[in-house]
Write an enzyme that holds these catalytic residues in place. Structure first.
Site, PDB file in Angstrom:
ATOM      1  N   HIS A   1      46.946  56.909 102.391  1.00 12.75           N
ATOM      2  CA  HIS A   1      47.027  56.889 103.854  1.00 12.75           C
ATOM      3  C   HIS A   1      48.397  57.403 104.311  1.00 12.75           C
ATOM      4  CE1 HIS A   1      45.775  54.410 107.670  1.00 12.75           C
ATOM      5  NE2 HIS A   1      45.679  55.714 107.852  1.00 12.75           N
TER       6      HIS A   1
ATOM      7  N   ASP B   1      50.924  53.022 103.305  1.00 11.77           N
ATOM      8  CA  ASP B   1      50.046  52.542 102.236  1.00 11.77           C
ATOM      9  C   ASP B   1      49.320  53.693 101.537  1.00 11.77           C
ATOM     10  OD1 ASP B   1      48.555  52.709 104.797  1.00 11.77           O
ATOM     11  OD2 ASP B   1      46.853  51.997 103.625  1.00 11.77           O
TER      12      ASP B   1
ATOM     13  N   GLU C   1      39.783  50.740 100.500  1.00 13.82           N
ATOM     14  CA  GLU C   1      40.828  49.738 100.757  1.00 13.82           C
ATOM     15  C   GLU C   1      40.989  48.848  99.530  1.00 13.82           C
ATOM     16  OE1 GLU C   1      42.878  48.948 103.271  1.00 13.82           O
ATOM     17  OE2 GLU C   1      42.099  50.080 105.005  1.00 13.82           O
TER      18      GLU C   1
HETATM   19 ZN   LIG Z   1      45.699  52.412 105.477  1.00  9.39          ZN
END
Ligand SMILES: [Zn+2]
Length: 269
Positions: A178, A188, A140
């Site tokens: 993603h 994203d 992330e």
């Molecule tokens: Zn994501």
């Protein structure tokens, strides 16, 4: 001050000191350790209870190792700060996590062992691989979704990717976003993400259409499917392809330039 009041004062004072000097994630670190110990215990089971009930149905082999991740999935957090994301990933009720979180300033946080399963991909598909959580590392990037990624952050990401590639021999085609594995559900990392730069460093594929000759009967949707996209919903598949490979174009229609790009990417897949 009478002795009773004085004792109360000291208890109060020491509690404040203890609260202030305690590492902020001491409790969640303890919870991590407890869960990891539980999984360790499960792996130590001997003989295995699913060995069809007979003691001689278990023969421990001498040759094995841990299963390894084969994909890397990159995300943006869509949150306002790294602290907010770390908090989200340490609250049991959110049920979400990722192996790594990289701050806007480039600071790398490692949140669970690479060989354990993080909850970052959700319902997902790439080629015929489903349940990407079981086969991937989740990363992330602290980013609200409508801002560029900082150089410090991308440099740290490259450091993590280098480590993962070397440790697990992850194929060049398996560094994905993603959005790639969840068309229509996720967008994203955003169009600001430098996929071309990553591909040039050896993580993910990119296209060069200068000499691409496309056969007349080439079907672009089939091409996207061969690359790996779930094309069940064509518009969603096109949107995910655009976010990754043609971020300047926001249409959901494919054109002549796409014919060459998709054909070239398909050849590299
Ligand atoms: Zn994501």
């Amino acid at each position: 001050m009478n002795p009773h009041k004085s004792a109360l004062f000291w208890i109060f004072f020491l509690t404040i000191i203890w609260t202030c000097t305690r590492p902020p994630y001491a409790d969640t670190n303890r919870s991590y350790k407890k869960q990891a110990r539980g999984y360790g215990k499960e792996l130590m089971e001997y003989p295995l209870s699913d060995s069809f009930e007979t003691a001689d149905g278990w023969v421990g082999t001498t040759n094995f190792s841990m299963r390894k991740p084969n994909f890397v999935i990159i995300h943006h957090t869509a949150q306002d700060s790294t602290e907010q994301t770390l908090r989200t990933f340490t609250l049991p009720r959110t049920k979400v996590s990722s192996h790594y979180v990289i701050g806007h300033d480039g600071k790398i946080y490692h949140m669970l062992h690479d060989l354990l399963r993080a909850h970052h991909a959700g319902i997902s598909k790439w080629g015929n691989t489903t349940d990407l959580n079981s086969t991937s590392i989740g990363i992330e990037l602290d980013n609200n979704g409508s801002e560029p990624f900082s150089d410090e952050q991308i440099n740290s990401l490259l450091t993590v990717l280098d480590k993962l590639q070397k440790a697990y021999s992850i194929p060049v085609t398996n560094f994905l976003g993603h959005a790639d594995i969840a068309p229509g559900r996720k967008v994203d990392p955003s169009r600001y993400f430098p996929w071309e730069k990553l591909a040039k460093a050896g993580y993910g594929i990119w296209y060069d259409t200068t000499r691409t000759q496309v056969p007349a009967d080439f079907n672009m949707m089939q091409g996207l499917r061969i690359i790996g996209y779930n094309t069940t919903n064509e518009k969603n598949a096109i949107q995910s392809y655009r976010i990754h490979f043609t971020p300047q174009d926001t249409s959901r229609q494919l054109n002549e330039a796409d014919r060459k790009i998709i054909y070239d990417l398909m050849k590299k897949s």
